[in-house]
Design an enzyme around this catalytic site. Structure first.
Site, mmCIF file in Angstrom:
data_model
loop_
_atom_site.group_PDB
_atom_site.id
_atom_site.type_symbol
_atom_site.label_atom_id
_atom_site.label_comp_id
_atom_site.label_asym_id
_atom_site.label_seq_id
_atom_site.Cartn_x
_atom_site.Cartn_y
_atom_site.Cartn_z
ATOM 1 N N LYS A 22 0.976 -0.908 0.305
ATOM 2 C CA LYS A 22 -0.306 -0.146 -0.247
ATOM 3 C C LYS A 22 0.870 1.526 0.300
ATOM 4 O O LYS A 22 0.797 2.446 -1.084
ATOM 5 C CB LYS A 22 -0.873 0.285 1.508
ATOM 6 C CG LYS A 22 -1.802 0.124 1.047
ATOM 7 C CD LYS A 22 -3.469 0.230 2.286
ATOM 8 C CE LYS A 22 -2.471 0.610 3.819
ATOM 9 N NZ LYS A 22 -3.172 0.477 4.540
ATOM 10 N N ARG A 97 -11.918 3.005 9.197
ATOM 11 C CA ARG A 97 -12.078 1.729 9.402
ATOM 12 C C ARG A 97 -12.963 0.974 9.616
ATOM 13 O O ARG A 97 -13.305 -0.486 9.746
ATOM 14 C CB ARG A 97 -11.140 1.493 10.749
ATOM 15 C CG ARG A 97 -9.355 2.119 10.954
ATOM 16 C CD ARG A 97 -8.748 1.355 12.230
ATOM 17 N NE ARG A 97 -8.026 1.769 11.522
ATOM 18 C CZ ARG A 97 -6.928 1.302 10.700
ATOM 19 N NH1 ARG A 97 -6.578 0.712 9.917
ATOM 20 N NH2 ARG A 97 -5.361 2.109 11.152
ATOM 21 N N ARG A 136 11.483 -14.289 4.948
ATOM 22 C CA ARG A 136 11.902 -13.104 4.546
ATOM 23 C C ARG A 136 13.189 -13.429 5.640
ATOM 24 O O ARG A 136 12.758 -13.621 6.682
ATOM 25 C CB ARG A 136 11.510 -11.742 5.042
ATOM 26 C CG ARG A 136 10.665 -11.689 3.810
ATOM 27 C CD ARG A 136 10.019 -9.803 3.809
ATOM 28 N NE ARG A 136 9.343 -9.723 5.028
ATOM 29 C CZ ARG A 136 8.415 -8.785 5.439
ATOM 30 N NH1 ARG A 136 8.202 -7.824 3.941
ATOM 31 N NH2 ARG A 136 7.183 -8.181 6.116
ATOM 32 N N ARG A 170 12.698 -11.215 11.257
ATOM 33 C CA ARG A 170 11.920 -10.260 12.468
ATOM 34 C C ARG A 170 11.255 -11.198 12.810
ATOM 35 O O ARG A 170 10.072 -11.734 12.521
ATOM 36 C CB ARG A 170 11.100 -9.566 11.591
ATOM 37 C CG ARG A 170 12.490 -8.618 11.090
ATOM 38 C CD ARG A 170 11.925 -7.024 10.198
ATOM 39 N NE ARG A 170 10.139 -7.235 10.489
ATOM 40 C CZ ARG A 170 9.137 -6.549 10.474
ATOM 41 N NH1 ARG A 170 9.381 -5.752 9.326
ATOM 42 N NH2 ARG A 170 8.095 -6.317 10.820
ATOM 43 N N ARG A 181 -2.430 -11.837 11.421
ATOM 44 C CA ARG A 181 -2.612 -10.652 10.906
ATOM 45 C C ARG A 181 -3.529 -10.420 9.342
ATOM 46 O O ARG A 181 -4.601 -9.443 10.172
ATOM 47 C CB ARG A 181 -1.208 -9.660 10.768
ATOM 48 C CG ARG A 181 -1.348 -8.898 11.090
ATOM 49 C CD ARG A 181 0.018 -8.081 11.464
ATOM 50 N NE ARG A 181 1.219 -8.942 10.283
ATOM 51 C CZ ARG A 181 2.907 -8.776 10.325
ATOM 52 N NH1 ARG A 181 3.472 -8.795 11.480
ATOM 53 N NH2 ARG A 181 3.314 -9.138 8.843
#
Ligand SMILES: [Zn+2]
Length: 228
Positions: A22, A97, A136, A170, A181
């Site tokens: 985004k 939202r 990643r 991470r 998420r």
């Protein structure tokens, strides 16, 4: 008549889960069309820093540990939209939202003859997104980025760039974390998607493809919105 009609500046909403690109796309739209990206966090901080009426209210609420009400956010947005740099159009990020906020936003825009021209949903394939993000890792020595599936170093565990052997992942990129998420995103966004779909303002873009292709699809939507 010179053939030109006065049109209200286009107002876009970008919807997409974390990792859908985004931010990258919003920056491209800013560069190509002169649109201004307005994120709720930035708006609040700026209004507080400037000490506007709504900014003072927001500050008082935040200092008391409360959540800034929709009314205050709308008031801040009203002030911001009136500034000259928004004349070419805006991309809203992080607001609305909820459908209640979406309705309040519609009322605000109606004050100046504007509306949401396009709510663009950047659509991702959840499983592919989990693979993309959870694979990643980076070299602790030089920061070079790698990926389990897409970009392994020539020698496993050894950085191509600096020869370092300390690879970092991470905690946020864990597969379960990414999956939950995405789930939270879908749960939160579904009503909004329905809201804009009903109004005929929703566009869906496949956000799994090449960045340039996504940018071209988005550009076409903006051009269409600007032409109205
Ligand atoms: Zn390295």
């Amino acid at each position: 008549m010179d053939g030109q009609t006065m049109t209200a500046a286009p107002v876009l909403i970008l919807l997409g889960p974390p990792g859908a690109g985004k931010g990258t796309q919003a920056r491209m739209l800013e560069e190509k069309f002169g649109l201004v990206q307005l994120s709720t966090g930035d708006l609040l901080r700026a209004a507080v820093a400037q000490g506007t009426e709504a900014g003072k209210q927001a500050k008082a609420v935040m200092e008391a540990g409360g959540l800034v009400s929709d009314e205050i956010v709308i008031a801040i947005l009203r002030d911001r939209l009136a500034e000259p740099d928004c004349a070419k159009g805006v991309i809203l990020d992080g607001f609305p939202r909820t459908t209640v906020q979406a309705e309040a936003l519609d009322r605000l825009l109606a004050e100046t003859g504007q509306k949401i021209d396009a709510a663009v949903s950047l659509e991702v394939d959840d499983a592919a997104m989990v693979t993309r993000i959870s694979g990643r890792y980076t070299c602790g020595g030089c920061g070079e980025g790698y990926h389990d599936a897409f970009k392994q170093p020539a020698k496993a565990g050894v950085c191509d760039k600096c020869g370092g052997t300390e690879m970092k992942r991470r905690a946020d990129d864990k597969a379960e974390t990414v999956a939950s998420r995405l789930e939270a995103y879908h749960a939160q966004t579904a009503p909004l998607i329905g809201y804009y779909e009903e109004k005929g303002a929703l566009s869906r873009i496949d956000a799994m493809g090449a960045i340039d292709k996504i940018a071209a699809d988005l550009g076409a939507i903006v051009e269409d919105a600007t032409a109205h």
